[in-house]
Write an enzyme that holds these catalytic residues in place. Structure first.
Site, PDB file in Angstrom:
ATOM      1  N   SER A 154       3.848   2.113   1.793  1.00  0.00           N
ATOM      2  CA  SER A 154       3.060   3.233   1.408  1.00  0.00           C
ATOM      3  C   SER A 154       2.162   3.064   0.110  1.00  0.00           C
ATOM      4  O   SER A 154       1.493   3.530  -0.296  1.00  0.00           O
ATOM      5  CB  SER A 154       3.952   4.588   0.998  1.00  0.00           C
ATOM      6  N   LYS A 155       2.633   1.719  -0.659  1.00  0.00           N
ATOM      7  CA  LYS A 155       2.241   1.421  -1.677  1.00  0.00           C
ATOM      8  C   LYS A 155       0.684   0.889  -1.672  1.00  0.00           C
ATOM      9  O   LYS A 155      -0.124   0.523  -2.596  1.00  0.00           O
ATOM     10  CB  LYS A 155       2.829   0.412  -2.380  1.00  0.00           C
TER      11      LYS A 155
END
Length: 344
Positions: free
Chosen positions: A46-47
């Site tokens: 998700s980063k």
């Protein structure tokens, strides 16, 4: 040039990750359960979302210019994403990494061309050896550097408000009743929840915290209690400080999970759902189990849990039997997996 199958570069693939129904693990649960599987991002977590959003915003504001150096603190995933974006956009990348990060993550960061400083994990945030302080020092010493500072960067929240939240709302056709997400920096849960609650304030948002972290107690009391802090193994979950990138007011409740149960649950997701996910995903799924046992869900609920990253980042940890044995995580209930059979 961009169409359904051709992209200008790897950054065009960030976002629009799938929502996948959980079947076997939730067969006895009340309600329907779906995983937002962030490993489908090109950087496998998700980063990617925050790395691209923060860097492009810094470019728009003229903070980042060609030839600059990007500096960040990371447990591994944010660093990989920043390194990936830096390659495409032509920036140098320096990362201060917690020693708690798996060897796999650190090797991946090096392979992406980042300059890596490994800092001791179990020191206070204001200790000069901590990865927070090392990153600050490097930023002060290196001319033309920009410190992302994800723990205290509002853009961390904005990235998920503009992408993850709208995606989940659309994918569930607005029928989501619960969001369950791990909280580290807090950007994922805060930004996603902000968007979803603007659409429907009745959606319940539940954060996942680790034993050894201060977040749950701070949420309940608004007091920072150092006595809550002790070493734990899960990466990218919980904190020994209070990140301003966490909007505690938008989170309804926190659930704490253990290192051991989270590790076994991650392995269970892989073996039962066919999703090879990371340690924090195991923590999120473990929280779902605990909430179900507490009677949190009913048959009409539609629950979304965020699985933040990919299992390949943990081959030397939770997917390694020797590491699991060394932690004391194998017992009569959880024995080692069947030995590999070699044919001679």
């Amino acid at each position: 040039m961009k169409n359904k199958k051709v992209y200008n570069n790897v950054l065009d693939l960030i976002g629009e990750t799938p929502l996948i129904k959980l079947n076997k693990l939730t067969s006895n649960f009340e309600g329907d359960f779906f995983a937002k599987v962030e490993a489908f991002n090109p950087g496998h977590s998700s980063k990617d979302r925050i790395a691209l959003h923060i860097i492009e915003e810094a470019e728009r504001q003229g903070i980042l210019t060609p030839g600059d150096t990007i500096i960040e603190t990371t447990s591994g995933n944010t660093g990989f994403s920043i390194a990936m974006v830096s390659i495409i956009k032509g920036y140098e990348c320096i990362l201060a990494v917690s020693s708690k990060s798996s060897a796999d993550k650190i090797d991946m960061l090096k392979s992406m061309g980042a300059h890596v400083y490994v800092c001791p994990a179990h020191v206070s945030a204001d200790d000069q050896r901590s990865y927070y302080q090392v990153a600050k020092r490097l930023h002060s010493e290196i001319k033309g550097s920009v410190y992302i500072n994800q723990y205290f960067n509002q853009l961390n929240i904005d990235a998920h408000y503009k992408s993850t939240g709208p995606e989940i709302w659309e994918q569930t056709e607005g029928k989501i009743t619960h969001l369950v997400a791990c909280s580290g920096t807090g950007g994922t849960i805060s930004g996603t929840a902000k968007y979803l609650k603007e659409q429907n304030p009745d959606i319940k948002v539940i954060g996942v915290d680790a034993y050894g972290s201060v977040l749950k107690k701070y949420h309940e009391t608004k007091e920072f209690d150092e006595k809550e802090i002790y070493p734990y193994r899960i990466e990218g979950l919980g904190k020994n400080l209070i990140p301003t990138a966490t909007d505690f007011d938008i989170i309804d409740a926190f659930v704490k999970v253990t290192d051991e149960e989270s590790a076994h649950t991650a392995r269970e997701i892989s073996s039962k759902e066919g999703l090879f996910v990371g340690y924090t995903s195991g923590a999120a799924m473990q929280a779902l189990k605990q909430l179900n046992e507490e009677g949190e869900f009913k048959s009409t609920d539609r629950v979304v849990v965020i699985f933040p990253d990919h299992g390949s980042r943990y081959m030397s940890k939770i997917y390694n039997d020797k590491w699991m044995q060394a932690q004391g995580f194998f017992d009569s209930e959880h024995s080692t997996i069947e030995e590999i059979q070699y044919i001679k």
